[in-house]
Design a protein around this motif. Sequence first.
Motif, PDB file in Angstrom:
ATOM      1  N   LEU B 793       0.843  -1.194   0.000  1.00 56.38           N
ATOM      2  CA  LEU B 793       0.000   0.000   0.000  1.00 56.38           C
ATOM      3  C   LEU B 793       0.883   1.251   0.000  1.00 56.38           C
ATOM      4  O   LEU B 793       1.783   1.402   0.832  1.00 56.38           O
ATOM      5  CB  LEU B 793      -0.923   0.019   1.216  1.00 56.38           C
ATOM      6  N   THR B 794       0.610   2.117  -0.951  1.00 57.71           N
ATOM      7  CA  THR B 794       1.377   3.357  -1.074  1.00 57.71           C
ATOM      8  C   THR B 794       0.779   4.417  -0.150  1.00 57.71           C
ATOM      9  O   THR B 794      -0.314   4.220   0.403  1.00 57.71           O
ATOM     10  CB  THR B 794       1.301   3.874  -2.522  1.00 57.71           C
ATOM     11  N   ALA B 825      -8.981   5.750  -7.952  1.00 56.78           N
ATOM     12  CA  ALA B 825      -7.855   5.453  -7.065  1.00 56.78           C
ATOM     13  C   ALA B 825      -8.349   4.769  -5.801  1.00 56.78           C
ATOM     14  O   ALA B 825      -7.741   3.811  -5.305  1.00 56.78           O
ATOM     15  CB  ALA B 825      -7.109   6.739  -6.734  1.00 56.78           C
ATOM     16  N   VAL B 826      -9.472   5.274  -5.274  1.00 63.01           N
ATOM     17  CA  VAL B 826     -10.017   4.683  -4.048  1.00 63.01           C
ATOM     18  C   VAL B 826     -10.477   3.244  -4.316  1.00 63.01           C
ATOM     19  O   VAL B 826     -10.224   2.332  -3.527  1.00 63.01           O
ATOM     20  CB  VAL B 826     -11.181   5.548  -3.520  1.00 63.01           C
ATOM     21  N   TYR B 827     -11.141   3.061  -5.453  1.00 67.13           N
ATOM     22  CA  TYR B 827     -11.586   1.700  -5.785  1.00 67.13           C
ATOM     23  C   TYR B 827     -10.393   0.762  -5.893  1.00 67.13           C
ATOM     24  O   TYR B 827     -10.456  -0.392  -5.467  1.00 67.13           O
ATOM     25  CB  TYR B 827     -12.353   1.711  -7.105  1.00 67.13           C
ATOM     26  N   LYS B 832      -7.193  -3.641  -3.850  1.00 67.50           N
ATOM     27  CA  LYS B 832      -5.935  -4.201  -3.373  1.00 67.50           C
ATOM     28  C   LYS B 832      -6.112  -4.813  -1.978  1.00 67.50           C
ATOM     29  O   LYS B 832      -5.651  -5.929  -1.708  1.00 67.50           O
ATOM     30  CB  LYS B 832      -4.868  -3.111  -3.276  1.00 67.50           C
ATOM     31  N   VAL B 833      -6.762  -4.058  -1.106  1.00 70.02           N
ATOM     32  CA  VAL B 833      -6.945  -4.538   0.265  1.00 70.02           C
ATOM     33  C   VAL B 833      -7.769  -5.824   0.266  1.00 70.02           C
ATOM     34  O   VAL B 833      -7.443  -6.799   0.953  1.00 70.02           O
ATOM     35  CB  VAL B 833      -7.638  -3.453   1.123  1.00 70.02           C
ATOM     36  N   ALA B 834      -8.819  -5.837  -0.537  1.00 71.07           N
ATOM     37  CA  ALA B 834      -9.681  -7.020  -0.584  1.00 71.07           C
ATOM     38  C   ALA B 834      -8.934  -8.218  -1.170  1.00 71.07           C
ATOM     39  O   ALA B 834      -9.072  -9.354  -0.688  1.00 71.07           O
ATOM     40  CB  ALA B 834     -10.929  -6.721  -1.403  1.00 71.07           C
ATOM     41  N   ARG B 835      -8.129  -7.947  -2.179  1.00 68.17           N
ATOM     42  CA  ARG B 835      -7.352  -9.044  -2.754  1.00 68.17           C
ATOM     43  C   ARG B 835      -6.351  -9.589  -1.734  1.00 68.17           C
ATOM     44  O   ARG B 835      -6.142 -10.798  -1.626  1.00 68.17           O
ATOM     45  CB  ARG B 835      -6.594  -8.549  -3.994  1.00 68.17           C
ATOM     46  N   ASN B 836      -5.719  -8.640  -1.022  1.00 67.41           N
ATOM     47  CA  ASN B 836      -4.803  -9.097   0.032  1.00 67.41           C
ATOM     48  C   ASN B 836      -5.530  -9.976   1.039  1.00 67.41           C
ATOM     49  O   ASN B 836      -5.019 -10.995   1.494  1.00 67.41           O
ATOM     50  CB  ASN B 836      -4.190  -7.895   0.755  1.00 67.41           C
ATOM     51  N   ALA B 837      -6.759  -9.552   1.385  1.00 70.00           N
ATOM     52  CA  ALA B 837      -7.532 -10.312   2.369  1.00 70.00           C
ATOM     53  C   ALA B 837      -7.882 -11.690   1.818  1.00 70.00           C
ATOM     54  O   ALA B 837      -7.844 -12.704   2.542  1.00 70.00           O
ATOM     55  CB  ALA B 837      -8.796  -9.549   2.743  1.00 70.00           C
ATOM     56  N   ALA B 838      -8.208 -11.762   0.536  1.00 65.89           N
ATOM     57  CA  ALA B 838      -8.542 -13.055  -0.074  1.00 65.89           C
ATOM     58  C   ALA B 838      -7.324 -13.967  -0.058  1.00 65.89           C
ATOM     59  O   ALA B 838      -7.410 -15.161   0.281  1.00 65.89           O
ATOM     60  CB  ALA B 838      -9.046 -12.835  -1.503  1.00 65.89           C
ATOM     61  N   ALA B 839      -6.177 -13.410  -0.416  1.00 66.83           N
ATOM     62  CA  ALA B 839      -4.962 -14.222  -0.409  1.00 66.83           C
ATOM     63  C   ALA B 839      -4.635 -14.690   1.001  1.00 66.83           C
ATOM     64  O   ALA B 839      -4.223 -15.834   1.224  1.00 66.83           O
ATOM     65  CB  ALA B 839      -3.802 -13.412  -0.991  1.00 66.83           C
ATOM     66  N   GLU B 840      -4.861 -13.789   1.954  1.00 65.62           N
ATOM     67  CA  GLU B 840      -4.599 -14.131   3.349  1.00 65.62           C
ATOM     68  C   GLU B 840      -5.540 -15.246   3.804  1.00 65.62           C
ATOM     69  O   GLU B 840      -5.143 -16.182   4.515  1.00 65.62           O
ATOM     70  CB  GLU B 840      -4.789 -12.874   4.218  1.00 65.62           C
ATOM     71  N   ALA B 841      -6.789 -15.168   3.373  1.00 68.21           N
ATOM     72  CA  ALA B 841      -7.764 -16.201   3.740  1.00 68.21           C
ATOM     73  C   ALA B 841      -7.369 -17.550   3.135  1.00 68.21           C
ATOM     74  O   ALA B 841      -7.475 -18.601   3.793  1.00 68.21           O
ATOM     75  CB  ALA B 841      -9.151 -15.785   3.281  1.00 68.21           C
ATOM     76  N   ALA B 869     -15.188  -3.356  -8.088  1.00 67.54           N
ATOM     77  CA  ALA B 869     -13.991  -4.180  -8.151  1.00 67.54           C
ATOM     78  C   ALA B 869     -13.218  -3.936  -9.431  1.00 67.54           C
ATOM     79  O   ALA B 869     -12.168  -4.526  -9.643  1.00 67.54           O
ATOM     80  CB  ALA B 869     -14.372  -5.658  -8.040  1.00 67.54           C
ATOM     81  N   ARG B 870     -13.779  -3.119 -10.300  1.00 70.26           N
ATOM     82  CA  ARG B 870     -13.089  -2.824 -11.558  1.00 70.26           C
ATOM     83  C   ARG B 870     -12.854  -1.313 -11.651  1.00 70.26           C
ATOM     84  O   ARG B 870     -13.637  -0.582 -12.230  1.00 70.26           O
ATOM     85  CB  ARG B 870     -13.943  -3.315 -12.737  1.00 70.26           C
ATOM     86  N   PRO B 871     -11.780  -0.875 -11.067  1.00 69.11           N
ATOM     87  CA  PRO B 871     -11.579   0.578 -10.910  1.00 69.11           C
ATOM     88  C   PRO B 871     -11.571   1.333 -12.233  1.00 69.11           C
ATOM     89  O   PRO B 871     -11.990   2.489 -12.290  1.00 69.11           O
ATOM     90  CB  PRO B 871     -10.206   0.670 -10.245  1.00 69.11           C
ATOM     91  N   LEU B 872     -11.096   0.717 -13.271  1.00 65.08           N
ATOM     92  CA  LEU B 872     -10.985   1.462 -14.520  1.00 65.08           C
ATOM     93  C   LEU B 872     -12.251   1.373 -15.360  1.00 65.08           C
ATOM     94  O   LEU B 872     -12.330   1.971 -16.426  1.00 65.08           O
ATOM     95  CB  LEU B 872      -9.794   0.960 -15.330  1.00 65.08           C
ATOM     96  N   ASN B 873     -13.185   0.591 -14.899  1.00 60.44           N
ATOM     97  CA  ASN B 873     -14.424   0.473 -15.651  1.00 60.44           C
ATOM     98  C   ASN B 873     -15.172   1.795 -15.610  1.00 60.44           C
ATOM     99  O   ASN B 873     -15.324   2.402 -14.551  1.00 60.44           O
ATOM    100  CB  ASN B 873     -15.281  -0.630 -15.023  1.00 60.44           C
ATOM    101  N   PRO B 874     -15.605   2.269 -16.755  1.00 60.51           N
ATOM    102  CA  PRO B 874     -16.314   3.551 -16.770  1.00 60.51           C
ATOM    103  C   PRO B 874     -17.507   3.567 -15.825  1.00 60.51           C
ATOM    104  O   PRO B 874     -17.843   4.599 -15.261  1.00 60.51           O
ATOM    105  CB  PRO B 874     -16.769   3.697 -18.220  1.00 60.51           C
ATOM    106  N   GLN B 875     -18.111   2.411 -15.674  1.00 56.89           N
ATOM    107  CA  GLN B 875     -19.308   2.393 -14.832  1.00 56.89           C
ATOM    108  C   GLN B 875     -18.964   2.437 -13.355  1.00 56.89           C
ATOM    109  O   GLN B 875     -19.836   2.564 -12.509  1.00 56.89           O
ATOM    110  CB  GLN B 875     -20.115   1.131 -15.135  1.00 56.89           C
TER     111      GLN B 875
END
Lengths: 399, 1102
Positions: B793-794, B825-827, B832-841, B869-875
């Motif tokens: 995390l930056t 950026a927030v998404y 990232k945090v959620a992915r980290n949590a999934a990997a941790e799980a 979950a798709r930060p770059l998605n226009p929607q």
Amino acid sequence: MKAALQPLNINGQELSQLLLLAGGKPGAVSPLQGLFSEDDAAMRIQPGGVLEKSDWLDGQGQQGISSLSVQARLAMRALQHPKTSVQLVLGDLQEILVTEMYSAGGFQDDELVIFTERKAENRYVIRPGVSPGQVSDALLEHLMIGPRLDGLEFALPLPSKAALVFCCVLDWIHTLRLLSKLQNDRQISFAFTPQALWQRAMEIQMGDDLMWLSALLPYLFPNLEFTVSEEKISGLLDELAGMGYLDKRNDDLYYPNDFVISLADALVPMLSFGSCAIRQMEEELTGFHLAFVVGVGTNLVLEAAPGTDGQHWLQLTAVNGIELSKLLFRIGLPEDSEIEETPIQEEMAPVKEEMAPAREEKTPVSAEKQRFCTKCGAAMRPGVKFCTKCGHQQSERGG
Amino acid sequence: MKKRGLGVLRCCAVSAILFTLIWGIIQPVSAGPVERPEQGRIVVDVPDVTQYYHQDAKKEWSDNNQSTVVDYAPDIEQENGSQNTVAAVPAYIANDQSDDIIVLDYGPDDGVILYGSLTWYNFSDGGGGDGVRYPHDLRLQHPEIEIETLLLEIDFNQMSMSGTMKISGVDDGSSHSNLSEGEHYYAAGTAVISFQDVSLVWEDEYERWRLEGGSGEAQIALEGSYYRISLVSGGTDLSDEGSTSGSVPLRNISGILDDKLILEIDHHCPAVEESLGAILEIHTPQINLSNPQGEQPQQEEQPQLEEAPDLSDSLNAPFSISAGCDASLASGQDIDCSLNIQRNSEDIGPLTVVWIMDGYVASEEQVLGDYSSFHFPNPPPGTHTVQVQVVDNTTGNVRVAAMDVEVGGFASPDEAPDRIPAGAQTASAMGTTALIGAWLWAEWMAAKANSLTDERRDAKEAKERQAWYENQMARNDEVRARQQARQREEEANQNALEGEWKRYRGGLLETVKKHEKSKHLVDLLDDLQEVVYRDGKWDADGLQRLERMINSRLVLDREDEARAEWERVWDFNKRQEAEVNSILRSHKMSALEVGADLLTLGASNLIFMPTKAFISAIYARRRAMMLGKTGTDAAGSVIKEAGLSLLLDYISGKGPRPATPKVIGKATIKYLEKRINVRAERGIAALQDDPEMPVHLWQGTGEKLGVVPKLAAKLPVVKSSWGNGAQTNLASPVYRPPGNNALMRVGMENGLDRISQIDTGLADNVRRILDEGAQVDPHINNVLSPGNPSYTLTPQDEIARNLINNASYKEAVQDGLVPNRVQQAVYQTRDKVARNAAAEAFRALDNIDLNGQSASSYLKNVTVTGTGARPLNPQAVGGYADWDATVIAQDSNLVGSAGRQAEELFKAHFDDALRQAGVNADTAEVSMFSGVHASPDVPVSVGYNSEGLAHWHKMDMACEGQSAVRLEDGGVMFNAHPDAAPMQETLMKEFGQMEAAPRFQTVSGDVTADARRLVHCHVNAQISETGGPIDPLAVLRQEGKHAPRVWKASNAGSGADMPGWMDDVMRLKNDPNYYLSGDKLEEVWKNYTEYMGLPPNLGGEG
């Protein structure tokens, strides 16, 4: 080599203290006007505060008395008694970055000091040590994305209000392009009535959306008067028609010519824009003010020039990316390499000369090499692809 | 001729001598042809000064250490008592008469420039301060203070003095090279000091002039608000303290007029109890009022000598004359002259003979005869003119003769015999001749004395000049040596710069050999050479800037080359599109493409290829390889997928559908598949040489994307923005001056202001993210390996985490106040945090034993859905989107037993990891569901029970979200690029989510009821949570998606088109900026509730 001072991010009280240490209240044209508070200044500089920790103070005595370093005094002098202000605008469709800089001397012979005021937060940012080269580089980096060796090239002078209406027409064309594609309608007529154009212009103004040229123009030239009333739009359209950019076929319908349509397609929506205004503080309209708009098909340089009738004119010159780079690069050079010597400026010079005859409905006398428009017969500069009078596209051999 | 009394003559003589002596002293040194001044009045102004002083100017600086303490600043001394620092403070004031602190000199423009000692100091003056602080003397190498005008008037009739002086401080930064830290030097501005009616009174006791009375004023416009100005002369302050205004009155000027004036300017800073001051010493060498004779000036009459009339010779006169004197006499001899008259007519009567000495009538007599003589005793040395005029008063005829007499001189007046005073004293007896003699002697003695004084002074000054000259020469040598060293350094530097130019140009030439498209850059470089090499000198900064600009353009050109590659591949697919279009007789494009194309006028093609088809193809290829396909097979998969992806976009009509949708049957699809496979085979053949080409291409360009910030500008992404309507998102300004800068005036500031009205901290965090650049990484690494188990995390992520934990953030997003870039950026941070949590799980479950094997082994994957979950998605921007995921066990048969337990365990560990990462799952709207399973045996309120709906739910999640799978090495792969196109059913069969699509009974009577149950459940839960009704629009946004799923569960594969109103429903779900109202809303609501069998008043408002 002196190390540059750290930027300061201070509150109003610290600003007043800084002013006091710098030797007094700001001058009449200072951006710090009205920001000095004697009560704030009388407060002791907070130990461990931003000011105290900065390298702006050259020491602190036993009584907590500090004085400004030489560099800091110089920086404050640029803000207290600026002789030159520089406004750098960089923007795209999403946001616009405005940076105000000041110098106690001229643009090229002194360091610039950025001053940013965030009154609502009671924060003030002062960053000294900005060079003209940095300003030039900022423009270069920001505007380099346009077409490089190709794209439209032309030059046309317009009175400022007519220029605004001209931009409305470009916006109108792009609006119809959007609508026709969304509705899958291939038959587009760009004809419009003054009322329809006015309505669209108002929508754009209300939206304040910088993807539209007519909304952007006042931001690029805040010193110029662009207000156009609904009653006057017809007259201005007739003026454009008189110059050949529009075709008025019956009482109420105007048709943009091919040049205008091509320009709209090349420019709207723009990819990027910027401007650089260098102003002598004592004289409102003296200085150097160029704006740049980069579209997918052209790089447009806009320059304001005073006209003989009290109205300002806008010189619109489209250049390829290389010429634009040369122009921008020279902005950051020392004074002996004046901007007026650049090819773009030289190119613009004859057009400026044509401005007066154009207003007087006179055709400039041509030289031997002079080319002429195949449609209206107006004199044309070598290399231009569209007639600057009627907008007719010229063939490779034509003219 | 008038006759005067003896007393008068005496007075005249004394006055003449005194005046001569005074003038001789007052007149400037090395005076040229000095005009006799207007009587009693001396005016010295600048032009005169420059005329008089040019030969004697010299530059010298006070030796501050040698100077004596003066008493003009007694307050400082007294106040600070015995502190050591005090004694040193006034030391810079030189009071030594012999020390020429300041002299006048010429400036380059013949102006008079004051060189001198300008000393700035500051001192504490209150609170028991420690006295003078930081005294700093300046030794200026260049003039810092300039006298613009200087006028001193001394009226000897009135014995008063007045004057005006304007000085200006020039701030020449280049002159401060010898400043040490803390020194003050700043003196820009002007000061005009004027004083008048200052009386001059001679003091016998002290043999000096005293100044009395008078008034003055100082107009100070030097930098800063100075509050006191003192005019000090001879160590005495001539003024009272002034006021705080710029105009400072000087009252009661009095003091001793010395040969220098000291100007002290104080600036008081009450806040810091500190004064800042300057002391300026001005020498007044042109005026010396000392009285070496020790005599009071007396108001005596000047000698009233009668000047001889100028008569011309009458050549026709009836008489002639001849006269003669001894032409050369020794000192002490008298002048004797004789006159002979020759009368040519007897009618001539007595003649008047007038003897004239040096222009003054010495004697006059009537001559009847033919002879006359003249005796002039004791003439002073020098050349004298004796003229004789013979006048016939009857006829007016005149004859004139003149003779020069040279009298030898004495070495000095001291050697001359003292004859004149005696003569003068008996002048009454001796008549006019003696008077003239006395006058002439006085003149001679005065001139001689002046001459001697001049000689002595010249000799003294010559000595000083020589010393100054030698000193100057030494300094010149020193300066020259420094200049030469600098010159050598500069030459070396210039050589280096020229070398750099050649090196760079050579390098560029080599580059353009490989890249023809950049050839124009050589011309650009050459064109701009003239501006970086000017007047025979290289401009280092300019050269550096030029290289930077050319480098940037090189990068752009390389991007263009990469783009050309994309376009080439894109063209391949375009040809297929054309074929498809011709088959379908349709020219419709997907809405997304239409939008992009419109907004960029075709430039959007650039983004389309890599993001939509190409990326899908690459991932498809990876998946294919993971399934065991290699080499040509994998490449074939790529081509097929790329083509099919595009094709099926058209067919399935993702997003808003064309106005007149076409019915496409299975047969058509199969036909198209076949055609595309044929194309694919050809493509494979083309790729035989380099099967990895697409991957290399992508990787290569990906690297460029990573390092070149401009590409985003070339490849616009279409999305809604916080302006009005869709906009093309281009790169933010690349140039951002370091530090804080204002994003202002257009929306941004207003937006932040409005956010701060919701929550000040929130606005601050939004601004901080903007300051950090609001960077979104479009190429985030999708694989977490054991060696790289989590996303770092930056600082920007830390700020973003604050935002997602702030409940107000959601409100600000919904209000359209948060810039898209920040939202993205927030998404991404949340992702990232959620992915980290999934990997941790996953890792946690590795260590949990469940029926003899690790709990993680029961899990198949985690399907991540939710637009957020798709930060770059226009929607993903414009409305707050959630991050939802579902963990799914390997085998549905295990649901309810170990698989189900593993899912629950995963969910628990995920939630725990999220909490430990500092994220509030509720506020951040991050949800992990434990499986979506079609099992009528285990009804769950959170999921569909019917097989068909469960499948379509999975399809929605799979196609619009991402999937996390465990890799063999223990890592986790998140397979979807955020902008990856949805996977289609047909593709799913072959290359889908690691498995073939499940088979299920197409039509289920329970489908609608199942969905209805879920809608009721959700709506009721929300009503009970919020305590109020939900309007139909909100229901459609949240629960409308069930209708298309129901429809697909019943109609998929039939070739039928989905009802149009379902497009509206899906658009409401996906686009928070899309609204329905009025009749249109009523119509969609009616269709929805009827189709789903829901009550019209569902939610309490319908």
